[in-house]
Design an enzyme around this catalytic site. Structure first.
Site, short mmCIF file in Angstrom:
data_model
loop_
_atom_site.label_atom_id
_atom_site.label_comp_id
_atom_site.label_asym_id
_atom_site.label_seq_id
_atom_site.Cartn_x
_atom_site.Cartn_y
_atom_site.Cartn_z
N TYR A 2 3.27 5.00 -8.33
CA TYR A 2 1.89 5.11 -8.84
C TYR A 2 0.96 5.80 -7.92
CZ TYR A 2 -2.74 3.40 -9.99
OH TYR A 2 -4.10 3.39 -10.10
N LYS A 26 -1.14 9.07 -8.61
CA LYS A 26 -2.57 9.52 -8.17
C LYS A 26 -3.06 10.47 -7.22
CE LYS A 26 -3.36 7.77 -11.15
NZ LYS A 26 -4.45 7.81 -12.35
#
Length: 321
Positions: free
Chosen positions: A186, A190
């Protein structure tokens, strides 16, 4: 969390403007749609589920009867859906004043999409890169016929980009990170969102060589630690029952803020007159403040390398023609 004096109510009238918000049927995206539509804008709500999107639109229109909101079929885990959504906008609209790449998934178990990419990397980064690529000409043409700073793009990111990414920032040797934890995957995605923003600003922003063709203003937005369904998705980090029990406690402790605040920084970046030309390319932190991203996020060579890898990858699939 720190806050500026910004308030959504300070956004000027947006009548006649058109925006697209991905993941606009829930969470921060829904609040962003509300903030734009309440000021008179026409807003496309990008979402996978038509039923959920229509329900969200009807709920919003109960409070704002004149809200001009339209469902846009958009599944970011499928490149074909992204291409179709971009084409629909280009075919139906002569102008696009803002794109908020808001949708995302967090901490989900490892899986690979039908397009062959780790699902968080594709949903959070690759598909938004592709959508942006195909909408940039429309954004630029809109910018040419409007006052400077009217047309903007915001990429949603997270402070997680600085906390748990791979040691090299973007692990090109194994972008899927199958053997790593879900949050590392994740956080890599990002970080990619911020690096994407930096390259967009360099190539198409107000100080770029492309500025005469219509400069777009850009921002990477960390919305804050918000109580949304995103937290419930993170089953690759903890079991669902743990997340359901911990989330209310985190909110009571002030660790998670209400959904409405999660849209403040996006609205500041995409529509506020307080966001200036000199802010283009900035990293926005809660709430509506200019922040400083990680060293990896400021690495121009890493941003360029990621752009080149992404462009080569998507062009090789025939998606950039």
């Amino acid at each position: 969390m720190p806050s500026s004096n910004f308030s959504p109510s300070s956004i000027p009238d947006l009548s006649g403007r058109v925006y697209l918000v991905t993941g606009g049927n829930a969470g921060c995206g829904k609040e962003t749609v509300i903030g734009l539509a309440a000021r008179g804008a026409k807003v496309f709500m990008g979402a996978r589920s038509k039923d959920k999107a229509i329900a969200a639109i009807e709920e919003i229109q109960e409070t704002y009867p004149s809200a001009d909101i339209h469902f846009l079929d958009l599944d970011l885990s499928n490149f074909s859906s992204v291409m179709a959504a971009a084409k629909k906008i280009r075919d139906e609209e002569t102008a696009l004043h803002g794109l908020v790449n808001n949708a995302g998934i967090m901490g989900v178990p490892y899986s690979v999409t039908a397009d062959g990419y780790e699902i968080q990397l594709q949903t959070n980064y690759l598909s938004h890169w592709l959508l942006t690529y195909h909408l940039l000409p429309l954004l630029q043409s809109t910018a040419r016929s409007n006052p400077e700073g009217t047309v903007r793009l915001a990429n949603l990111t997270s402070d997680g980009h600085a906390r748990f990414p791979p040691s090299d920032g973007i692990h090109f040797e194994d972008l899927g990170l199958e053997k790593e934890g879900s949050m590392k995957r994740y956080c890599q995605s990002k970080l990619a969102n911020i690096l994407h923003t930096a390259q967009l600003n360099k190539r198409y922003g107000p100080d770029s060589s492309e500025s005469q063709n219509g400069a777009v203003w850009f921002a990477a937005v960390h919305p804050g630690h918000i109580n949304t369904d995103l937290n419930k998705q993170a089953t690759g980090t903890a079991p669902g029952f743990v997340l359901r029990s911990v989330t209310p406690v985190m909110r009571c402790l002030g660790i998670l803020d209400a959904q409405e605040k999660g849209a403040w920084s996006s609205l500041f970046a995409i529509a506020s007159s307080d966001f200036k030309k000199s802010d283009s390319g900035a990293y926005i932190v809660p709430y509506a403040k200019i922040g400083t991203p990680s060293k990896h996020a400021q690495d121009e060579s890493l941003a360029e390398k990621l752009w080149q890898w992404t462009e080569t990858e998507l062009r090789g699939k025939g998606l950039l023609e």
